[in-house]
Design a protein around this motif. Structure first.
Motif, short mmCIF file in Angstrom:
data_model
loop_
_atom_site.label_atom_id
_atom_site.label_comp_id
_atom_site.label_asym_id
_atom_site.label_seq_id
_atom_site.Cartn_x
_atom_site.Cartn_y
_atom_site.Cartn_z
N MET A 43 1.05 -1.31 0.68
CA MET A 43 0.00 0.42 0.11
C MET A 43 0.58 1.53 0.06
O MET A 43 1.85 1.49 0.79
N GLN A 44 0.43 2.07 -0.93
CA GLN A 44 1.50 3.65 -1.09
C GLN A 44 0.50 4.56 -0.13
O GLN A 44 -0.54 4.98 -1.02
N HIS A 45 1.15 4.44 0.46
CA HIS A 45 1.02 6.31 1.07
C HIS A 45 1.28 7.64 0.59
O HIS A 45 2.05 7.73 -0.17
N VAL A 46 -0.19 8.13 0.08
CA VAL A 46 0.21 9.65 -0.29
C VAL A 46 -0.24 10.77 0.73
O VAL A 46 -0.61 10.67 1.33
N LEU A 47 0.33 11.64 0.48
CA LEU A 47 0.50 13.09 1.01
C LEU A 47 -1.28 13.35 0.62
O LEU A 47 -1.88 13.76 -0.33
N MET A 48 -1.97 13.72 1.27
CA MET A 48 -3.18 14.34 1.66
C MET A 48 -3.26 15.38 0.61
O MET A 48 -2.03 16.85 0.65
N THR A 49 -4.00 15.79 -0.15
CA THR A 49 -5.04 17.09 -0.46
C THR A 49 -5.36 18.07 0.34
O THR A 49 -6.27 17.82 1.35
N LEU A 50 -4.87 19.10 0.62
CA LEU A 50 -5.22 20.38 1.36
C LEU A 50 -6.48 21.15 1.13
O LEU A 50 -7.54 20.95 0.21
N PRO A 51 -8.06 20.92 2.21
CA PRO A 51 -8.98 20.53 1.97
C PRO A 51 -9.23 22.00 1.27
O PRO A 51 -10.51 22.80 1.42
N TYR A 52 -7.93 23.00 1.67
CA TYR A 52 -7.81 24.60 1.25
C TYR A 52 -7.40 24.97 0.30
O TYR A 52 -6.24 24.36 0.65
N ALA A 53 -6.75 26.55 -0.11
CA ALA A 53 -5.51 27.06 -0.61
C ALA A 53 -4.76 26.66 0.59
O ALA A 53 -5.23 27.14 1.64
N GLN A 54 -3.34 27.01 0.08
CA GLN A 54 -2.31 27.77 0.86
C GLN A 54 -3.07 28.68 1.36
O GLN A 54 -1.72 28.74 2.08
N THR A 55 -3.38 29.12 0.86
CA THR A 55 -3.53 31.15 0.84
C THR A 55 -4.17 30.77 2.24
O THR A 55 -5.23 32.67 2.68
#
Length: 226
Positions: A1-13
């Protein structure tokens, strides 16, 4: 199982002015991503390679545990923040009043615990098996999940969470963090534990990773007959 970096639920700003885009870029894009990449390298060709993140946390030790736990902790941290104003559910507010006296007293106790944690680690709002809300501190990568306890929200007090914005003024960071708490996420986590859909907002987690699986599982349990 390859673990992946989550997608942020908002923009970085989105968390500005309380947490800068520069801090998010380093904290999420360098530190958090680094834990994910290191974990994948460490578990390759081991029995842990087939396990979901939570099981790795419960079974592993040393570097594998540290990196797996830091992936979970950071996923949970980012989901616990929001640029949108939110309020605790009535049920969460009632428990906070019961166990801490008031929201203001809870805030003071939580931020004092986070400010006083020596070195690096995490401060958590946890619900016990008896249904009591407690504030817990964990050092380094440790996490309540390893000990069978259920977190509702967490604050990262490693210096990389705030040094760009606040230098060594951790209390300033904590006040800013408090302004961003995603109370809908916290309330939904409570609802998942109490099997009471009214206690939360039942907002589905918007990302495909182990923390969202964990949160969505708790929300699904709300609708499962006992």
């Amino acid at each position: 199982m390859q673990h992946v970096l989550m997608t942020l639920p908002y923009a970085q700003t989105a968390l500005e002015p309380y947490i800068s885009a520069e801090t998010v870029a380093f904290h999420y894009g360098k530190h958090h991503a680094g834990y994910v990449n290191k974990l994948n390298g460490l578990i390759e060709d081991t029995d842990f390679a087939k396990l979901p993140l939570e099981q790795i946390i419960k079974q592993a030790d040393g570097a594998i545990f540290n990196n797996a736990a830091q992936v979970f902790n950071h996923d949970f941290y980012w989901h616990g923040l929001s640029s949108a104003a939110s309020e605790p559910s009535v049920e969460l507010s009632d428990l906070i009043d019961r166990d801490f006296g008031s929201m203001q007293r809870f805030k003071e106790a939580f931020l004092a615990a986070a400010a006083g944690l020596f070195g690096s680690g995490w401060t958590w709002l946890v619900i016990t098996q008896e249904g009591k809300l407690t504030i817990e501190q964990t050092s380094n990568a440790d996490t309540p999940v390893r000990h069978g306890r259920t977190p509702l929200v967490t604050c990262d007090v490693w210096e990389h969470a705030y040094y760009i914005d606040c230098r060594n003024a951790r209390p300033d960071y904590l006040e800013n963090w408090w302004k961003l708490v995603n109370w809908e996420f916290v309330s939904d986590n409570l609802a998942g534990v109490t099997n009471d859909p009214i206690a939360g907002y039942s907002q589905p987690c918007n990302d495909d990773n182990e923390v969202c699986d964990y949160v969505d599982m708790m929300q699904e349990n709300e609708h499962t007959p006992s």
